[in-house]
Design an enzyme around this catalytic site. Structure first.
Site: not given
Ligand code: APR
Length: 314
Positions: A9, A14, A90, A121-122, A153, A177
């Site tokens: 991700g 990421g 969440r 991830t949540n 926090r 969480h």
């Molecule tokens: N494999 C790899 N990456 C993936 C997949 C997958 N199968 N499915 C989705 N992604 C990628 C998306 O394309 C995106 O770039 O995961 C990334 C998630 O990034 P954001 O949408 O910016 O989310 P982010 O704020 O990074 O949070 C990610 O962490 O804290 C938790 O609640 C939050 O569940 C969320 C996760």
């Protein structure tokens, strides 16, 4: 030879992870994302390579949509999935993120089975459970990032309230969480002074509530997406303790096998992270009120995990 950190991700968290890992020279960094995002993560990786001369770090950062490129990773940090929108809990992410996490778990098992895996991830406590069950990786090598952030926090709000250095605020947040998490004022100190000697009950209660809803406060303010700087750094703290065998004692969503009366669930508890992964779960002597709050958060996590209906593969 440098260590290798695979980021599954390459979104908001990421990309922040990639920057921190490179800047701290934890190793070479691979940012993996879905094919539609391949060009984007390659761009982020190149940007970080071009930042290196100013940041003074040596780390190769690459972007990919080929999971084979995570092979041999020492640490895998999973942020794949979707974040919350304002008004969502969440748990509302469960249906969509469970599919992503299951797919990622199989991929990590295949390509980086020896990695220490930090799940972000949540809904966190359920996602770390699913990841471990589907991957079949040892529970000691799978851990959820929540407590380090929730504790950060808690500490930040206390430092703001008292106008003291964050360095001197020590404490812990236990449990899931979410809104049932358990900040523990009784075990919180400021330069060795008990928090309960510094603030009255009303002020402490207010900070407890703000901590529980801290993620939601950020979601509302951002308007789009959820917190990313602080979850990223919290995950780096955990990864670094593993990579450098620092043996830090950190609150993490760790597999409990009887500790705190919890059997087979991942729940936020203090653990020691070193070269062996989660090397030890510490049991705190809680008072009756704290025990009751912990029991409530365990029930909440159990309910979300029950919705996952996941069968173990190993
Ligand atoms: N494999 C790899 N990456 C993936 C997949 C997958 N199968 N499915 C989705 N992604 C990628 C998306 O394309 C995106 O770039 O995961 C990334 C998630 O990034 P954001 O949408 O910016 O989310 P982010 O704020 O990074 O949070 C990610 O962490 O804290 C938790 O609640 C939050 O569940 C969320 C996760």
């Amino acid at each position: 030879m440098r260590k290798k950190i695979a980021l599954i991700g390459g979104g908001q968290i990421g990309q922040t992870l990639a920057m921190l890992a490179a800047q701290r020279e934890l190793g070479d960094v691979v940012i993996y994302d879905i094919p539609e995002m391949e060009s984007c993560v390659k761009g982020k990786a190149l940007d970080l390579m071009e930042m290196a001369p100013c940041g003074n770090y040596d780390a190769n950062v690459t972007g990919t949509s080929n999971l084979k490129d995570i092979a041999g990773a020492d640490v895998v940090i999973v942020t794949a999935g979707v974040p919350r929108k304002p008004g969502m809990s969440r748990e509302d992410l469960l249906a969509i993120n469970i599919k992503t996490i299951s797919e990622v778990a199989k991929g990590v098992k295949q390509h980086a089975p020896n990695a220490f895996c930090v799940i972000v991830t949540n809904p966190l406590d359920a996602m770390v459970y699913v990841f471990q069950k589907v991957s079949g990786l040892p529970p000691s090598k799978v851990v959820g990032q929540a407590g380090v952030l929730d504790t950060a926090r808690w500490r930040a709000f206390i430092a703001m309230e008292l106008n003291v250095s964050i360095e001197d605020v020590a404490g812990t947040v236990l449990g899931g969480h979410g809104p049932t998490m358990v900040p523990v004022p009784r075990l919180t100190t400021v330069g060795g002074v008990p928090l309960t000697d510094l603030l009255d009950k009303a002020a402490i209660d207010r900070i407890v509530e703000r901590t529980k809803e801290a993620g939601t406060e950020i979601v509302k303010l951002l308007g789009r997406g959820s917190a990313f700087f602080s979850p990223a750094w919290a995950s780096i703290v955990m990864a670094e303790s593993y990579l450098k065998d620092k043996k830090r004692v950190l609150p993490c969503a760790a597999h409990c096998s009887g500790q705190y009366g919890v059997q087979g669930l991942f729940i936020g508890v203090p653990v020691r992270i070193g070269a062996g992964g989660v090397e030890k779960v510490y049991e705190i002597s809680l008072n009756d009120a704290e025990k009751a709050m912990l029991a409530k958060t365990v029930e909440a996590v159990k309910a979300t995990v029950a919705e996952c209906k996941v069968e173990a593969t190993a």
